[in-house]
Design a protein around this motif. Structure first.
Motif, PDB file in Angstrom:
ATOM      1  N   ARG A  87       0.769  -1.329  -0.065  1.00  0.00           N
ATOM      2  CA  ARG A  87      -0.064   0.039  -0.007  1.00  0.00           C
ATOM      3  C   ARG A  87       0.856   1.204  -0.107  1.00  0.00           C
ATOM      4  O   ARG A  87       1.827   1.128   0.764  1.00  0.00           O
ATOM      5  CB  ARG A  87      -0.958   0.020   1.262  1.00  0.00           C
ATOM      6  N   CYS A  88       0.490   2.238  -0.768  1.00  0.00           N
ATOM      7  CA  CYS A  88       0.995   3.429  -0.594  1.00  0.00           C
ATOM      8  C   CYS A  88      -0.078   4.644  -0.209  1.00  0.00           C
ATOM      9  O   CYS A  88      -1.083   4.583  -0.921  1.00  0.00           O
ATOM     10  CB  CYS A  88       1.580   3.912  -2.257  1.00  0.00           C
ATOM     11  N   GLU A  89       0.502   5.429   0.675  1.00  0.00           N
ATOM     12  CA  GLU A  89      -0.441   6.423   1.360  1.00  0.00           C
ATOM     13  C   GLU A  89       0.288   7.857   1.059  1.00  0.00           C
ATOM     14  O   GLU A  89       1.491   7.899   1.349  1.00  0.00           O
ATOM     15  CB  GLU A  89      -0.648   5.922   2.573  1.00  0.00           C
ATOM     16  N   VAL A  90      -0.317   8.838   0.637  1.00  0.00           N
ATOM     17  CA  VAL A  90       0.098  10.114   0.637  1.00  0.00           C
ATOM     18  C   VAL A  90      -0.977  11.123   1.520  1.00  0.00           C
ATOM     19  O   VAL A  90      -2.302  11.005   1.101  1.00  0.00           O
ATOM     20  CB  VAL A  90       0.292  10.610  -0.942  1.00  0.00           C
ATOM     21  N   MET A  91      -0.332  11.712   2.560  1.00  0.00           N
ATOM     22  CA  MET A  91      -1.354  12.703   3.459  1.00  0.00           C
ATOM     23  C   MET A  91      -2.529  11.781   3.836  1.00  0.00           C
ATOM     24  O   MET A  91      -3.447  12.306   3.771  1.00  0.00           O
ATOM     25  CB  MET A  91      -1.652  13.820   2.607  1.00  0.00           C
ATOM     26  N   GLY A  92      -2.322  10.508   4.015  1.00  0.00           N
ATOM     27  CA  GLY A  92      -3.728   9.750   4.520  1.00  0.00           C
ATOM     28  C   GLY A  92      -4.372   9.054   3.534  1.00  0.00           C
ATOM     29  O   GLY A  92      -5.395   8.477   3.725  1.00  0.00           O
ATOM     30  N   TYR A  93      -4.167   9.552   2.225  1.00  0.00           N
ATOM     31  CA  TYR A  93      -5.037   9.004   1.090  1.00  0.00           C
ATOM     32  C   TYR A  93      -4.275   7.943   0.483  1.00  0.00           C
ATOM     33  O   TYR A  93      -3.091   7.753   0.150  1.00  0.00           O
ATOM     34  CB  TYR A  93      -5.082  10.380  -0.026  1.00  0.00           C
ATOM     35  N   ASP A  94      -5.292   6.741   0.121  1.00  0.00           N
ATOM     36  CA  ASP A  94      -4.652   5.620  -0.683  1.00  0.00           C
ATOM     37  C   ASP A  94      -4.287   5.973  -2.109  1.00  0.00           C
ATOM     38  O   ASP A  94      -5.389   6.508  -2.823  1.00  0.00           O
ATOM     39  CB  ASP A  94      -5.467   4.508  -0.394  1.00  0.00           C
ATOM     40  N   SER A  95      -3.145   5.589  -2.371  1.00  0.00           N
ATOM     41  CA  SER A  95      -2.730   6.071  -3.929  1.00  0.00           C
ATOM     42  C   SER A  95      -3.618   5.193  -4.840  1.00  0.00           C
ATOM     43  O   SER A  95      -3.761   5.738  -6.082  1.00  0.00           O
ATOM     44  CB  SER A  95      -1.284   5.795  -4.016  1.00  0.00           C
ATOM     45  N   GLU A  96      -3.964   4.044  -4.585  1.00  0.00           N
ATOM     46  CA  GLU A  96      -4.792   3.305  -5.421  1.00  0.00           C
ATOM     47  C   GLU A  96      -6.244   3.648  -5.599  1.00  0.00           C
ATOM     48  O   GLU A  96      -6.891   4.030  -6.622  1.00  0.00           O
ATOM     49  CB  GLU A  96      -4.753   1.883  -5.115  1.00  0.00           C
ATOM     50  N   SER A  97      -7.012   3.900  -4.338  1.00  0.00           N
ATOM     51  CA  SER A  97      -8.468   4.111  -4.540  1.00  0.00           C
ATOM     52  C   SER A  97      -8.805   5.530  -4.278  1.00  0.00           C
ATOM     53  O   SER A  97      -9.863   5.877  -4.606  1.00  0.00           O
ATOM     54  CB  SER A  97      -8.952   3.286  -3.461  1.00  0.00           C
ATOM     55  N   GLU A  98      -7.764   6.461  -3.827  1.00  0.00           N
ATOM     56  CA  GLU A  98      -8.164   7.810  -3.545  1.00  0.00           C
ATOM     57  C   GLU A  98      -6.970   8.725  -4.378  1.00  0.00           C
ATOM     58  O   GLU A  98      -6.532   9.580  -4.087  1.00  0.00           O
ATOM     59  CB  GLU A  98      -7.930   8.116  -2.430  1.00  0.00           C
ATOM     60  N   ALA A  99      -6.748   8.064  -5.846  1.00  0.00           N
ATOM     61  CA  ALA A  99      -5.826   8.657  -6.510  1.00  0.00           C
ATOM     62  C   ALA A  99      -5.765  10.289  -6.745  1.00  0.00           C
ATOM     63  O   ALA A  99      -4.877  11.103  -6.855  1.00  0.00           O
ATOM     64  CB  ALA A  99      -5.637   7.876  -7.749  1.00  0.00           C
ATOM     65  N   VAL A 100      -7.231  10.724  -7.029  1.00  0.00           N
ATOM     66  CA  VAL A 100      -7.659  12.017  -7.246  1.00  0.00           C
ATOM     67  C   VAL A 100      -6.977  13.067  -5.987  1.00  0.00           C
ATOM     68  O   VAL A 100      -6.425  14.027  -6.225  1.00  0.00           O
ATOM     69  CB  VAL A 100      -9.235  12.307  -7.757  1.00  0.00           C
ATOM     70  N   SER A 101      -7.429  12.314  -4.636  1.00  0.00           N
ATOM     71  CA  SER A 101      -6.890  13.326  -3.792  1.00  0.00           C
ATOM     72  C   SER A 101      -5.564  13.389  -3.516  1.00  0.00           C
ATOM     73  O   SER A 101      -4.886  14.375  -3.089  1.00  0.00           O
ATOM     74  CB  SER A 101      -7.594  12.792  -2.516  1.00  0.00           C
ATOM     75  N   VAL A 102      -4.875  11.994  -3.975  1.00  0.00           N
ATOM     76  CA  VAL A 102      -3.247  12.047  -3.853  1.00  0.00           C
ATOM     77  C   VAL A 102      -2.730  12.982  -4.682  1.00  0.00           C
ATOM     78  O   VAL A 102      -1.757  14.003  -4.191  1.00  0.00           O
ATOM     79  CB  VAL A 102      -2.732  10.609  -4.030  1.00  0.00           C
ATOM     80  N   ARG A 103      -3.452  13.152  -5.930  1.00  0.00           N
ATOM     81  CA  ARG A 103      -2.560  13.779  -6.945  1.00  0.00           C
ATOM     82  C   ARG A 103      -2.849  15.551  -6.607  1.00  0.00           C
ATOM     83  O   ARG A 103      -1.941  16.433  -7.044  1.00  0.00           O
ATOM     84  CB  ARG A 103      -3.160  13.609  -8.355  1.00  0.00           C
ATOM     85  N   LYS A 104      -3.899  15.730  -5.916  1.00  0.00           N
ATOM     86  CA  LYS A 104      -3.953  17.112  -5.440  1.00  0.00           C
ATOM     87  C   LYS A 104      -2.882  17.276  -4.441  1.00  0.00           C
ATOM     88  O   LYS A 104      -2.620  18.700  -4.296  1.00  0.00           O
ATOM     89  CB  LYS A 104      -5.222  17.055  -4.545  1.00  0.00           C
ATOM     90  N   GLU A 105      -2.488  16.457  -3.643  1.00  0.00           N
ATOM     91  CA  GLU A 105      -1.533  17.081  -2.674  1.00  0.00           C
ATOM     92  C   GLU A 105      -0.035  16.769  -2.960  1.00  0.00           C
ATOM     93  O   GLU A 105       0.962  16.999  -2.378  1.00  0.00           O
ATOM     94  CB  GLU A 105      -1.642  15.799  -1.522  1.00  0.00           C
ATOM     95  N   VAL A 106       0.085  16.378  -4.483  1.00  0.00           N
ATOM     96  CA  VAL A 106       1.553  16.006  -4.852  1.00  0.00           C
ATOM     97  C   VAL A 106       1.992  17.273  -5.764  1.00  0.00           C
ATOM     98  O   VAL A 106       1.181  17.391  -6.795  1.00  0.00           O
ATOM     99  CB  VAL A 106       1.505  14.636  -5.394  1.00  0.00           C
ATOM    100  N   GLY A 107       3.277  17.569  -5.523  1.00  0.00           N
ATOM    101  CA  GLY A 107       3.824  18.146  -6.728  1.00  0.00           C
ATOM    102  C   GLY A 107       4.773  17.463  -7.499  1.00  0.00           C
ATOM    103  O   GLY A 107       5.745  16.707  -6.817  1.00  0.00           O
ATOM    104  N   TRP A 108       4.555  17.241  -8.778  1.00  0.00           N
ATOM    105  CA  TRP A 108       5.391  16.144  -9.483  1.00  0.00           C
ATOM    106  C   TRP A 108       6.488  16.583 -10.530  1.00  0.00           C
ATOM    107  O   TRP A 108       5.896  17.557 -11.312  1.00  0.00           O
ATOM    108  CB  TRP A 108       4.269  15.098 -10.094  1.00  0.00           C
TER     109      TRP A 108
END
Lengths: 278, 337
Positions: free
Chosen positions: B81-102
């Motif tokens: 599992r990968c989590e970013v700011m508490g969001y799961d990267s697989e099932s909550e990818a849109v929320s993750v991508r809001k938190e990430v600068g890529w």
């Protein structure tokens, strides 16, 4: 812990996403003015031979209603509109793969299922403009239209654009996996050019091919538009009401299949690790 | 979503990614060279805290990019599992991508025919920023990365260093809580790279961003003073800071200059027989000895006691980071095999 602005914003909706992609495409296209001019010429020039062919065919050809110029202008104009809708997403996707921008698009906080519609806007609009241009230039070359039929013809065009977009999404789903080429779109385009009757009447096809032509949204759009805009659409008459019902059914079925295929392709390419790469 | 308190910004738990050959039906569409399953990431776990930079190092194929792609949801983990700011990267990818600068490795990921301003504007719109906030953010971010005054320049006309700064600006524009930078200085000259690394270090510290950076330039990692995560063959070989890494894996290092080539060759032979570490020759008369951690400088002198009159100079020095990494890979590789 500091929580920055990112977490408080809502992702953009379909309209804002579409507007952003549209702006990117417009800037991109206007960076190459000569290419744009040549594209427009490529729409107009093929009409000219048909002017001479219509002189050759004359008013006696019953299958085209005695006015081949109008018959063919409607066929080519509606084909341009539908082609724009059909190829838009696939060509945007392929361009993004080749330029290396796809991965960055996919990392934006936009639901991926909105991309087929958002990335399609420029080509959709360019296809519609191409259609209008063909109708306009066709008019200068002698085509005549029954103006009373325009509102319903527009409705049929919009329904046809939705069907074509859905077919384009099916094709783009395959493109997402292969990263190159769009075999489904080519196959459909071959079928449409042979069977939909854009430059000849469907009635001239062998009976089995005529039946096959009913499986293509193009057939309904082109022939119902002829019924609406021509005084005499020829011996093959497609009732607008039939076309509208058929196109609604196509839209429901193709949109369902298109988005299903696209979602499955996304899942598979995420699993294979190829999403966004080239 | 899991509640976010004082927890880590990035959490990777038992991440495994196995790439399987394409399904048989796909071979009609595209040919693939992958005949057998390949394990790109073999069960790694780590966390990155706010304000922390974690430098991910490793040879090509170590699993760095796959890990990054799993974090933003571009690739699905096989297990883990990968989590970013508490969001799961697989099932909550849109929320993750809001938190990430890529910031991807490729500079062509920019819209090359567009202006600097347009590149940022597109990203801001995708992030849901309204026009006024976006105008302000563009001006602030361009100033932050040293591109103020370049907003109207077309992207393709920029130097590689400026393109890297623009990519960084794009990653920072929406004020993310997490930065993921995949070889941010890959195409940049050493001076520009040095400046960029300092800039990243300052911004991460000031904004308390959790940053993951991959790089092949080891001097950059030393500049960042960051935590180091060494990957090799999809596994974590070391996770800690550089000081501990040096203490654990860097033995003492000595440079020895001999009077003539024959003396240098004799000295090298004696040291190799004694198995004190890695001995390499520099020029005709010089030797560099990277000593095992349990070998002291005095041991070297004892081995060379019959040649002391042939030694012209003797110097202790720090082991370069690349030698330390080679030691880590060698030792952990031996341990696992």
């Amino acid at each position: 812990m500091t929580t920055q602005a990112a977490g408080r914003r809502k992702p953009p909706g379909l309209l804002k996403t579409s507007a952003a992609f549209f702006r990117v495409d417009v800037i991109e296209e206007f960076n190459y003015p000569l290419t744009l001019v040549m594209q427009l010429l490529g729409i107009i020039v093929p009409l000219i031979p048909f002017f001479f062919i219509s002189e050759l065919v004359g008013p006696n050809s019953r299958t085209v209603g005695g006015d081949y110029m109008t018959f063919v202008v409607i066929g080519l104009g509606m084909t341009a509109v539908l082609t724009g809708a059909m190829s838009g997403f696939g060509s945007s996707l392929q361009r993004a793969f080749q330029r290396g921008t796809m991965e960055v698009f996919l990392v934006e906080p936009v639901p991926w299922t909105t991309l087929p519609l958002a990335m399609n806007q420029w080509t959709l609009m360019f296809g519609a403009l191409s259609g209008l241009l063909i109708f306009g230039v066709g008019s200068l070359l002698g085509a005549t239209y029954d103006l009373a039929g325009i509102p319903l013809a527009l409705l049929i065009a919009v329904l046809g654009m939705i069907s074509s977009t859905a077919i384009g999404i099916c094709s783009a789903a395959i493109l997402l996996l292969t990263l190159k080429s769009a075999p489904l779109l080519r196959l459909y385009s071959f079928a449409a050019s042979l069977l939909a009757g854009s430059i000849f009447s469907v009635e001239q096809l062998p009976t089995w091919a005529e039946y096959l032509s009913y499986l293509l949204p193009h057939t309904y759009v082109i022939n119902a538009t002829r019924t609406l805009l021509m005084d005499d659409p020829g011996s093959f008459v497609m009732e607008p009401s039939t076309a509208i019902i058929a196109l609604i059914i196509f839209n429901v079925v193709f949109l369902f299949i298109g988005f299903y295929m696209f979602r499955r392709a996304l899942e598979l390419s995420r699993k294979m690790g190829t999403l966004g790469g080239y | 979503m899991t509640t976010v308190g004082e927890r880590a910004s990035i959490v990777v738990s038992d991440l495994v990614k196995v790439y399987d050959p394409s399904p048989a039906w796909m071979k009609f569409l595209v040919r693939s060279n992958l005949k057998h399953s390949v394990t790109a990431v073999g069960g790694i776990s780590f966390e990155v805290q706010p304000g922390e930079i974690c430098a991910v190092l490793g040879p090509n194929g170590a699993g760095k990019t796959t890990t990054f792609r799993c974090l933003v949801g571009l690739t699905t983990p096989t297990t883990g599992r990968c989590e970013v700011m508490g969001y799961d990267s697989e099932s909550e990818a849109v929320s993750v991508r809001k938190e990430v600068g890529w910031m991807p490795a490729e500079e062509r990921a920019l819209l090359m025919r567009h202006s600097v301003d347009d590149n940022l504007r597109f990203h801001g719109q995708m992030q849901g920023m309204d026009k006024d906030a976006l105008d302000r953010a563009i001006a602030e971010t361009l100033e932050l990365v040293g591109l103020d005054g370049w907003g109207s320049s077309t992207c393709f006309a920029l130097s590689s260093g400026m393109k890297a700064r623009l990519q960084l600006a794009r990653a920072l524009l929406h004020k993310p809580n997490v930065l993921i930078l995949d070889e941010p200085t890959g195409a940049v000259d050493p001076v520009a790279s040095h400046e960029l690394v300092h800039l990243i270090r300052d911004i991460v510290s000031e904004r308390r961003i959790a940053a993951l950076i991959s790089s092949h330039r080891l001097e950059e990692i030393e500049t960042l003073h960051s935590r180091v995560l060494l990957l090799d063959g999809g596994r974590v070989r070391y996770d800690g800071n550089l000081t501990d890494l040096r203490e654990k894996y860097a033995g003492p290092r000595m440079s020895i200059d001999f009077r003539n080539p024959q003396a240098a060759a004799d000295g090298a032979q004696a040291l190799k027989v004694a198995q004190i570490g890695v001995v390499s020759q520099t020029g005709d008369t010089g030797l560099v000895c990277e000593l095992k951690p349990d070998v002291a400088h005095a041991d070297v002198l004892r081995i060379l006691e019959h040649q002391t009159e042939d030694i012209v100079a003797l110097q202790e020095s720090d082991t370069p980071l690349h030698s330390i990494l080679a030691n880590v890979y060698r030792e952990t590789g031996e341990a696992t095999s």
